[in-house]
Scaffold this motif. Sequence first.
Motif, short mmCIF file in Angstrom:
data_model
loop_
_atom_site.label_atom_id
_atom_site.label_comp_id
_atom_site.label_asym_id
_atom_site.label_seq_id
_atom_site.Cartn_x
_atom_site.Cartn_y
_atom_site.Cartn_z
N ARG A 7 0.84 -1.19 0.00
CA ARG A 7 0.00 0.00 0.00
C ARG A 7 0.88 1.25 0.00
O ARG A 7 1.81 1.37 0.80
N VAL A 8 0.56 2.17 -0.90
CA VAL A 8 1.40 3.35 -1.12
C VAL A 8 0.57 4.62 -1.02
O VAL A 8 -0.57 4.67 -1.50
N VAL A 9 1.12 5.65 -0.38
CA VAL A 9 0.54 6.98 -0.45
C VAL A 9 1.53 7.87 -1.20
O VAL A 9 2.74 7.67 -1.13
N VAL A 34 -3.11 4.04 -2.44
CA VAL A 34 -4.33 4.15 -1.64
C VAL A 34 -4.76 5.58 -1.38
O VAL A 34 -5.92 5.83 -1.06
N HIS A 50 -3.61 5.89 7.03
CA HIS A 50 -3.63 4.67 6.21
C HIS A 50 -2.55 3.66 6.58
O HIS A 50 -2.63 2.50 6.19
N PRO A 52 0.46 3.11 5.36
CA PRO A 52 0.87 2.40 4.15
C PRO A 52 2.22 1.72 4.35
O PRO A 52 2.92 1.97 5.33
N ASP A 53 2.58 0.88 3.42
CA ASP A 53 3.91 0.27 3.45
C ASP A 53 4.96 1.30 3.04
O ASP A 53 6.06 1.33 3.60
N ALA A 55 5.56 5.53 1.54
CA ALA A 55 5.09 6.86 1.18
C ALA A 55 6.05 7.46 0.17
O ALA A 55 7.27 7.44 0.38
N VAL A 80 6.32 3.13 8.40
CA VAL A 80 6.14 3.55 7.00
C VAL A 80 7.50 3.87 6.40
O VAL A 80 8.24 4.69 6.92
#
Length: 222
Positions: A7-9, A34, A50, A52-53, A55, A80
């Motif tokens: 999951r990435v932001v 995401v 979130h 995420p994994d 950023a 993150v």
Amino acid sequence: MTGEPLRVVLADDDSLIRTAIDAILRPVDGIELVAQAADGRAAVELAVRHRPDVALLDIQMPVLDGLAALREIRLVAPAVRVVVLTTFGQDEYVAQALAAGAAGFLLKESAAEELAYAIRAAAAGNAYLSPKITRQVLDRLPAATARPDRDRAKADGLSGREREILILLAQGLSNAEIARQLFVSEGTVKTHVYRIFTKLGCENRVQAAMLAQRAGLLDGDS
């Protein structure tokens, strides 16, 4: 690909960049974008919300710049991993980003495969720096605690092929470019690079290139 996607932001104040990266990542198996933000403060909030994994952060953003956002994320969401996005010529930020805990430093114009590779490497706990900027930052990064005798001893522990690849790596060549020059497969180069990092105690290409420079492997290189 099995398992949950990474999951990435993404945070960049340029909507065209965000659109381009979204288009690049959308078809990539195992990676999901995401959330997106247009400033550093919103990036920190998304990282907290979130978890995420990875950023992806632009450096120059309003409200809170990328480096400040990176530092905050490392404090409030330390799990993150952060990859910093930049344009060519902003290499003066590399040392600051690495010191702040960045897991990667990537050019915005990088190919889709490189972007995906950087995300996967960061999520796996590794550091990734774009090969194109490795050589450019050598003169800007501090040579603190430089110990050429120790560095030469480490370099002496490499095989002939590993030394050859280390020199090409330090010249800024990518794995694919090294493979073409040496007439070997890219997978073979990746294996050698992994072994080089392990033997030298380096986490990324810049650290390995700096060690090669201090060890005198680049002397006479144009």
